[in-house]
Motif scaffolding. Structure first.
Motif, short mmCIF file in Angstrom:
data_model
loop_
_atom_site.label_atom_id
_atom_site.label_comp_id
_atom_site.label_asym_id
_atom_site.label_seq_id
_atom_site.Cartn_x
_atom_site.Cartn_y
_atom_site.Cartn_z
N LEU A 193 0.83 -1.21 0.00
CA LEU A 193 0.00 0.00 0.00
C LEU A 193 0.87 1.26 0.00
O LEU A 193 0.59 2.22 -0.72
N GLU A 194 1.92 1.25 0.80
CA GLU A 194 2.86 2.38 0.82
C GLU A 194 3.48 2.59 -0.56
O GLU A 194 3.67 3.72 -1.00
N ALA A 195 3.81 1.48 -1.23
CA ALA A 195 4.41 1.58 -2.56
C ALA A 195 3.45 2.24 -3.55
O ALA A 195 3.86 3.06 -4.39
N LEU A 196 2.17 1.90 -3.47
CA LEU A 196 1.17 2.51 -4.35
C LEU A 196 1.05 4.01 -4.07
O LEU A 196 1.02 4.83 -5.00
N ILE A 197 0.99 4.36 -2.81
CA ILE A 197 0.87 5.78 -2.43
C ILE A 197 2.10 6.56 -2.88
O ILE A 197 1.99 7.66 -3.44
N THR B 61 4.16 5.76 -5.31
CA THR B 61 4.20 5.81 -6.77
C THR B 61 3.31 6.92 -7.32
O THR B 61 3.69 7.63 -8.27
N ALA B 62 2.14 7.09 -6.73
CA ALA B 62 1.24 8.15 -7.20
C ALA B 62 1.91 9.52 -7.07
O ALA B 62 1.79 10.37 -7.96
N GLY B 63 2.64 9.74 -5.97
CA GLY B 63 3.34 11.00 -5.79
C GLY B 63 4.45 11.19 -6.82
O GLY B 63 4.63 12.29 -7.36
N ARG C 88 4.59 14.73 -13.89
CA ARG C 88 3.50 15.29 -14.68
C ARG C 88 2.61 14.23 -15.35
O ARG C 88 2.03 14.45 -16.41
N VAL C 89 2.54 13.07 -14.71
CA VAL C 89 1.55 12.07 -15.09
C VAL C 89 0.39 12.22 -14.11
O VAL C 89 0.57 12.09 -12.90
N LEU D 136 5.94 -0.15 -10.98
CA LEU D 136 4.59 0.42 -11.08
C LEU D 136 4.62 1.78 -11.77
O LEU D 136 3.74 2.09 -12.59
N THR D 137 5.63 2.57 -11.48
CA THR D 137 5.78 3.87 -12.14
C THR D 137 5.90 3.69 -13.65
O THR D 137 5.23 4.37 -14.44
#
Length: 389
Positions: free
Chosen positions: A220-224, A226-228, A234-235, A340-341
């Protein structure tokens, strides 16, 4: 709904489901199928854990007189928890004996132990076990001995992953092959649950969805994280969480701190699940490494396929093998954030990926629908009192 009240007993094809928590939506689905499309009277006794983070609500379509709720506390010390659980299990035994079922359908290991006690008190009662998960604790030598003792006294064992059979039951010799039928019924939704599904129209935002039980803090931390990173590049990526679990506080903190992380709270599966999937572009089904997650099939996998959405999973797992074989999504390795990025960047830049995965999902759809497995469940029940078991 009665709470530890007297129940009018009947022996006419009664199957009693025992669940040591709020029953999950797919177990409810199985109960409703048997109640509506077979001669069986389906009853349920479950443990409502007050203030628990582990329960996702599921509307139950069973008659209220067939459902008994045993309320109990959570958050006790481990010593108190042991004695409290024993007291809860005694209450389960008492309620089960009152119902005088022909079949005990246990959905967790402690409930199978309850079923064994009930069978000792009422010889002739058949035992069915739903093996929905494994855990590292279940691999301890003492636990393996206990499971071997209990599983070999079952009439049927349902597994939600084929690997639960080959890499757990068979590998540790927990069942007598050929004597105890092991039947594969994966965690899959009814086709009607996603009827008239309106897939999200692609735009400049990529929404990654993570729905269900939050149990893997590192993933879950990895997903959060990655979003940042994606937004810094600029994605236009965002995350939509829905559900609950022991890692819910982590999700809530992230949602408060970041406008691109949204948490919609817990949900009612039957009422809300379709709408949740209509709001996202990618399904996140990455978990922290464990024996169970290496061989399990998550609900999110089937839901993603039925919705025609790409699913992201761990590469070194059974789900990773399936995703690679069927072309229904993407997979990440040990570097979850980096992989994931790259996946989301490529997905954002190449619109053809979406249509390719959707087409692959459509080809594989039938094997991820509960409707496909109804005959297996019905046949297993029909054979319970034949010479086959």
């Amino acid at each position: 709904m009665k709470k530890d009240a007297d129940i009018t007993p009947t022996e006419n094809l009664t199957s009693l489901f025992l669940y040591a928590n709020e029953p999950d939506a797919l177990t409810v689905q199985k109960m409703e199928f048997l109640a509506n499309e077979s001669p069986w009277r389906i009853c349920l006794v479950f443990w409502h854990r007050v203030n628990s983070l582990l329960s996702i609500q599921a509307t139950m379509g069973l008659p209220s007189e067939n459902v008994t709720c045993i309320s109990g506390k959570v958050g006790l010390s481990w010593i108190a928890k042991v004695f409290y659980r024993l007291a809860i299990m005694v209450r389960f035994v008492v309620q089960s004996v009152k119902l005088r079922p022909a079949v005990i359908h246990a959905c967790t290991l402690d409930m199978l132990l309850v079923g064994f006690v009930v069978r000792a008190l009422r010889p002739g009662t058949k035992l069915i076990f739903d093996l929905q998960d494994t855990s590292d604790g279940m691999l301890h030598p003492l636990m393996l001995w206990i499971q071997r003792f209990l599983f070999r006294r079952c009439s049927v064992i349902f597994v939600t992953s084929k690997r639960f059979h080959t890499h757990f039951l068979r590998e540790f010799r927990l069942v007598n092959e050929g004597k105890v039928p092991v039947i594969y019924v994966p965690n899959t939704p009814l086709s009607e649950r996603f009827s008239a599904f309106n897939r999200r129209v692609p735009d400049t935002e990529i929404v990654i969805g993570c729905f269900g039980t939050f149990r893997s803090p590192n993933a879950l931390e990895a997903l959060i994280q990655t979003a940042g990173i994606l937004r810094a590049k600029r994605v236009n990526a965002s995350v939509l969480f829905a559900g609950t679990g022991i890692s819910r506080p982590l999700v809530e903190r992230a949602a408060r701190a970041n406008p691109h992380i949204r948490y919609s709270g817990s949900y009612d599966y039957q009422r809300d699940i379709k709408n949740l999937y209509e709001r996202i572009d990618l399904v996140y089904a990455v978990y922290d490494s464990s024996h169970n997650k290496g061989i399990a099939l998550a609900c999110r996998l089937a839901e993603a396929v039925v919705c025609g959405l790409p699913v992201i999973v761990n590469s070194d797992t059974y789900m990773g093998e399936i995703v690679q074989e069927l072309g229904i999504g993407f997979y990440v390795g040990q570097d979850i954030v980096g992989d994931l990025t790259a996946i989301v960047e490529k997905f954002s830049a190449d619109p053809s990926l979406r249509s390719k995965v959707t087409a692959a999902c459509e080809k594989a759809r039938s094997q991820f629908l509960f409707d496909t497995y109804k005959p297996r469940i019905r046949e297993a029940y029909d054979n319970l009192f034949s010479n086959k078991h």
